[in-house]
Motif scaffolding. Structure first.
Motif, PDB file in Angstrom:
ATOM      1  N   PHE A  26     -14.775   1.675 -12.471  1.00  0.00           N
ATOM      2  CA  PHE A  26     -15.107   0.485 -11.690  1.00  0.00           C
ATOM      3  C   PHE A  26     -14.378   0.376 -10.351  1.00  0.00           C
ATOM      4  O   PHE A  26     -14.794  -0.404  -9.491  1.00  0.00           O
ATOM      5  CB  PHE A  26     -14.802  -0.780 -12.512  1.00  0.00           C
ATOM      6  CG  PHE A  26     -15.574  -0.879 -13.793  1.00  0.00           C
ATOM      7  CD1 PHE A  26     -16.907  -1.282 -13.796  1.00  0.00           C
ATOM      8  CD2 PHE A  26     -14.976  -0.574 -15.014  1.00  0.00           C
ATOM      9  CE1 PHE A  26     -17.617  -1.391 -14.980  1.00  0.00           C
ATOM     10  CE2 PHE A  26     -15.680  -0.679 -16.206  1.00  0.00           C
ATOM     11  CZ  PHE A  26     -17.009  -1.083 -16.193  1.00  0.00           C
ATOM     12  N   GLY A  27     -13.294   1.112 -10.196  1.00  0.00           N
ATOM     13  CA  GLY A  27     -12.470   0.932  -9.014  1.00  0.00           C
ATOM     14  C   GLY A  27     -12.928   1.762  -7.822  1.00  0.00           C
ATOM     15  O   GLY A  27     -13.568   2.800  -7.974  1.00  0.00           O
ATOM     16  N   PRO A  28     -12.584   1.328  -6.615  1.00  0.00           N
ATOM     17  CA  PRO A  28     -12.858   2.123  -5.413  1.00  0.00           C
ATOM     18  C   PRO A  28     -11.916   3.326  -5.355  1.00  0.00           C
ATOM     19  O   PRO A  28     -10.966   3.431  -6.135  1.00  0.00           O
ATOM     20  CB  PRO A  28     -12.577   1.130  -4.279  1.00  0.00           C
ATOM     21  CG  PRO A  28     -11.571   0.185  -4.852  1.00  0.00           C
ATOM     22  CD  PRO A  28     -11.914   0.052  -6.302  1.00  0.00           C
ATOM     23  N   SER A  29     -12.168   4.227  -4.437  1.00  0.00           N
ATOM     24  CA  SER A  29     -11.395   5.474  -4.354  1.00  0.00           C
ATOM     25  C   SER A  29      -9.906   5.238  -4.110  1.00  0.00           C
ATOM     26  O   SER A  29      -9.074   6.063  -4.495  1.00  0.00           O
ATOM     27  CB  SER A  29     -11.962   6.358  -3.234  1.00  0.00           C
ATOM     28  OG  SER A  29     -11.931   5.676  -1.995  1.00  0.00           O
ATOM     29  N   GLU A  30      -9.553   4.103  -3.515  1.00  0.00           N
ATOM     30  CA  GLU A  30      -8.140   3.828  -3.206  1.00  0.00           C
ATOM     31  C   GLU A  30      -7.266   3.737  -4.457  1.00  0.00           C
ATOM     32  O   GLU A  30      -6.051   3.933  -4.388  1.00  0.00           O
ATOM     33  CB  GLU A  30      -8.001   2.508  -2.438  1.00  0.00           C
ATOM     34  CG  GLU A  30      -8.734   2.463  -1.111  1.00  0.00           C
ATOM     35  CD  GLU A  30     -10.077   1.783  -1.240  1.00  0.00           C
ATOM     36  OE1 GLU A  30     -10.232   0.687  -0.689  1.00  0.00           O
ATOM     37  OE2 GLU A  30     -10.969   2.351  -1.904  1.00  0.00           O
ATOM     38  N   THR A  31      -7.870   3.414  -5.597  1.00  0.00           N
ATOM     39  CA  THR A  31      -7.054   3.248  -6.804  1.00  0.00           C
ATOM     40  C   THR A  31      -6.381   4.550  -7.237  1.00  0.00           C
ATOM     41  O   THR A  31      -5.302   4.524  -7.819  1.00  0.00           O
ATOM     42  CB  THR A  31      -7.899   2.702  -7.976  1.00  0.00           C
ATOM     43  OG1 THR A  31      -8.972   3.605  -8.256  1.00  0.00           O
ATOM     44  CG2 THR A  31      -8.460   1.330  -7.646  1.00  0.00           C
ATOM     45  N   GLU A  32      -6.991   5.678  -6.930  1.00  0.00           N
ATOM     46  CA  GLU A  32      -6.419   6.970  -7.328  1.00  0.00           C
ATOM     47  C   GLU A  32      -5.088   7.218  -6.624  1.00  0.00           C
ATOM     48  O   GLU A  32      -4.108   7.641  -7.237  1.00  0.00           O
ATOM     49  CB  GLU A  32      -7.394   8.101  -7.025  1.00  0.00           C
ATOM     50  CG  GLU A  32      -6.919   9.488  -7.432  1.00  0.00           C
ATOM     51  CD  GLU A  32      -6.793   9.697  -8.926  1.00  0.00           C
ATOM     52  OE1 GLU A  32      -6.103  10.648  -9.343  1.00  0.00           O
ATOM     53  OE2 GLU A  32      -7.387   8.895  -9.694  1.00  0.00           O
ATOM     54  N   SER A  33      -5.030   6.945  -5.337  1.00  0.00           N
ATOM     55  CA  SER A  33      -3.786   7.158  -4.596  1.00  0.00           C
ATOM     56  C   SER A  33      -2.711   6.168  -5.033  1.00  0.00           C
ATOM     57  O   SER A  33      -1.525   6.519  -5.090  1.00  0.00           O
ATOM     58  CB  SER A  33      -4.031   7.035  -3.091  1.00  0.00           C
ATOM     59  OG  SER A  33      -4.491   5.748  -2.746  1.00  0.00           O
ATOM     60  N   ILE A  34      -3.108   4.942  -5.375  1.00  0.00           N
ATOM     61  CA  ILE A  34      -2.140   3.955  -5.865  1.00  0.00           C
ATOM     62  C   ILE A  34      -1.562   4.413  -7.200  1.00  0.00           C
ATOM     63  O   ILE A  34      -0.350   4.358  -7.426  1.00  0.00           O
ATOM     64  CB  ILE A  34      -2.788   2.565  -6.012  1.00  0.00           C
ATOM     65  CG1 ILE A  34      -3.249   2.045  -4.652  1.00  0.00           C
ATOM     66  CG2 ILE A  34      -1.814   1.578  -6.647  1.00  0.00           C
ATOM     67  CD1 ILE A  34      -4.107   0.790  -4.722  1.00  0.00           C
ATOM     68  N   LYS A  35      -2.448   4.883  -8.097  1.00  0.00           N
ATOM     69  CA  LYS A  35      -1.989   5.387  -9.402  1.00  0.00           C
ATOM     70  C   LYS A  35      -0.989   6.521  -9.220  1.00  0.00           C
ATOM     71  O   LYS A  35       0.057   6.555  -9.881  1.00  0.00           O
ATOM     72  CB  LYS A  35      -3.180   5.893 -10.216  1.00  0.00           C
ATOM     73  CG  LYS A  35      -2.803   6.439 -11.591  1.00  0.00           C
ATOM     74  CD  LYS A  35      -3.898   7.296 -12.198  1.00  0.00           C
ATOM     75  CE  LYS A  35      -3.947   8.649 -11.525  1.00  0.00           C
ATOM     76  NZ  LYS A  35      -4.897   9.584 -12.166  1.00  0.00           N
ATOM     77  N   ASN A  36      -1.263   7.451  -8.320  1.00  0.00           N
ATOM     78  CA  ASN A  36      -0.363   8.583  -8.095  1.00  0.00           C
ATOM     79  C   ASN A  36       0.991   8.138  -7.557  1.00  0.00           C
ATOM     80  O   ASN A  36       2.030   8.711  -7.907  1.00  0.00           O
ATOM     81  CB  ASN A  36      -1.010   9.591  -7.144  1.00  0.00           C
ATOM     82  CG  ASN A  36      -2.192  10.309  -7.784  1.00  0.00           C
ATOM     83  OD1 ASN A  36      -2.263  10.430  -9.009  1.00  0.00           O
ATOM     84  ND2 ASN A  36      -3.119  10.772  -6.966  1.00  0.00           N
ATOM     85  N   LYS A  37       0.989   7.121  -6.717  1.00  0.00           N
ATOM     86  CA  LYS A  37       2.257   6.597  -6.193  1.00  0.00           C
ATOM     87  C   LYS A  37       3.113   6.000  -7.307  1.00  0.00           C
ATOM     88  O   LYS A  37       4.337   6.127  -7.301  1.00  0.00           O
ATOM     89  CB  LYS A  37       1.990   5.545  -5.111  1.00  0.00           C
ATOM     90  CG  LYS A  37       1.500   6.114  -3.789  1.00  0.00           C
ATOM     91  CD  LYS A  37       1.253   5.004  -2.775  1.00  0.00           C
ATOM     92  CE  LYS A  37       0.732   5.551  -1.460  1.00  0.00           C
ATOM     93  NZ  LYS A  37       0.473   4.475  -0.471  1.00  0.00           N
ATOM     94  N   VAL A  38       2.460   5.344  -8.289  1.00  0.00           N
ATOM     95  CA  VAL A  38       3.186   4.791  -9.427  1.00  0.00           C
ATOM     96  C   VAL A  38       3.794   5.916 -10.256  1.00  0.00           C
ATOM     97  O   VAL A  38       4.978   5.879 -10.610  1.00  0.00           O
ATOM     98  CB  VAL A  38       2.258   3.928 -10.309  1.00  0.00           C
ATOM     99  CG1 VAL A  38       2.978   3.522 -11.592  1.00  0.00           C
ATOM    100  CG2 VAL A  38       1.803   2.690  -9.551  1.00  0.00           C
ATOM    101  N   LEU A  39       2.985   6.932 -10.564  1.00  0.00           N
ATOM    102  CA  LEU A  39       3.467   8.049 -11.384  1.00  0.00           C
ATOM    103  C   LEU A  39       4.598   8.809 -10.696  1.00  0.00           C
ATOM    104  O   LEU A  39       5.512   9.301 -11.358  1.00  0.00           O
ATOM    105  CB  LEU A  39       2.309   8.997 -11.704  1.00  0.00           C
ATOM    106  CG  LEU A  39       1.222   8.451 -12.643  1.00  0.00           C
ATOM    107  CD1 LEU A  39       0.102   9.470 -12.815  1.00  0.00           C
ATOM    108  CD2 LEU A  39       1.816   8.082 -14.003  1.00  0.00           C
ATOM    109  N   GLN A  40       4.534   8.889  -9.378  1.00  0.00           N
ATOM    110  CA  GLN A  40       5.586   9.586  -8.628  1.00  0.00           C
ATOM    111  C   GLN A  40       6.768   8.678  -8.308  1.00  0.00           C
ATOM    112  O   GLN A  40       7.701   9.089  -7.638  1.00  0.00           O
ATOM    113  CB  GLN A  40       4.985  10.151  -7.336  1.00  0.00           C
ATOM    114  CG  GLN A  40       3.969  11.265  -7.587  1.00  0.00           C
ATOM    115  CD  GLN A  40       3.036  11.508  -6.417  1.00  0.00           C
ATOM    116  OE1 GLN A  40       3.265  11.000  -5.309  1.00  0.00           O
ATOM    117  NE2 GLN A  40       1.987  12.270  -6.637  1.00  0.00           N
ATOM    118  N   GLN A  41       6.707   7.440  -8.815  1.00  0.00           N
ATOM    119  CA  GLN A  41       7.760   6.437  -8.653  1.00  0.00           C
ATOM    120  C   GLN A  41       8.027   6.110  -7.182  1.00  0.00           C
ATOM    121  O   GLN A  41       9.140   5.772  -6.799  1.00  0.00           O
ATOM    122  CB  GLN A  41       9.040   6.886  -9.374  1.00  0.00           C
ATOM    123  CG  GLN A  41       8.853   7.005 -10.886  1.00  0.00           C
ATOM    124  CD  GLN A  41      10.089   7.503 -11.609  1.00  0.00           C
ATOM    125  OE1 GLN A  41      10.360   8.695 -11.658  1.00  0.00           O
ATOM    126  NE2 GLN A  41      10.853   6.582 -12.165  1.00  0.00           N
TER     127      GLN A  41
END
Length: 219
Positions: A26-41
């Motif tokens: 359901f999310g726009p493409s921007e959610t992928e980069s946000i998720k990666n930033k969380v995982l990379q702390q």
């Protein structure tokens, strides 16, 4: 010895991360980069999850609930594991960085809601807002969102034997407080990186076998 278990939900009780699945569908493409930033702390869990859900319109609520119910699978051995710990009178808590609108429906037949700690999703506005009702205490400075270490401190005494079960970055701070850690996927990798002793698992049957040994139970 009082044993208290604190178990993650997404990717642990379920076989995949429901927030990730929701954002992919359901999310726009921007959610992928946000998720990666969380995982990379690079950003906090609270900041990242807030940003991702704010990109989704509230009108998606029923579609998301339907999707999770259709696609989410409970990890093998979980229902048997719950019956086992209930018989042994071991305290069990679900501590989830997930949202109430999908955590509760998936666990209603298995776990009493009083033993579930998760976030609240607010659909009253045009976009989805997250109510962080279990935020960090004055000891934790990690902006966890749902703060698992704070919940552990709230529900345990120093003499309790604390078990943490998890799979992701959201479980790392909790794992640091545990006497016993069961880990898979990203959490297992972080435990190895930080030299935190853990036991790997694939199913809850694996965890039950280990717990039977801890309890001295033969089933």
């Amino acid at each position: 010895m009082t044993i208290k278990i604190f178990c993650d939900f997404d990717g642990t009780i379920t076989d995949s991360d429901n927030i990730v699945a929701i954002m992919k569908q359901f999310g726009p493409s921007e959610t992928e980069s946000i998720k990666n930033k969380v995982l990379q702390q690079e950003i906090s869990i609270r900041e990242g999850v807030t940003e991702m859900f704010a990109l989704l319109p509230s009108t998606l609520k029923e579609d998301m609930i339907t999707s999770v119910k259709q696609k989410a699978l409970i990890r093998p051995g979980f229902s048997e594991f719950i019956k086992f710990i209930q018989k042994q009178r071991v305290e069990f808590y679900v501590v989830s960085g997930g949202m109430d609108f999908f955590v509760y429906p998936l666990l209603d037949s298995l776990i009493d809601r009083s033993s579930i700690y998760c976030n609240e999703a607010d659909f009253t506005g045009t976009s989805i807002q997250v109510n962080w009702i279990h935020s960090c205490d004055n000891i934790c400075k990690n902006e966890c969102g749902l703060c698992k270490p704070s919940i552990i401190r709230k529900l345990t005494k120093s003499e309790d034997y604390k078990i943490v079960i998890g799979d992701s970055i959201t479980d790392l701070q909790a794992a640091k407080l545990a006497d016993k850690v069961f880990a898979r996927d990203f959490l297992a990798a972080k435990c190895e990186e930080l030299d935190i002793t853990y036991t790997p698992f694939t199913t809850f049957s694996d965890i039950q076998i280990e717990l039977e040994s801890i309890l001295g139970v033969n089933i």
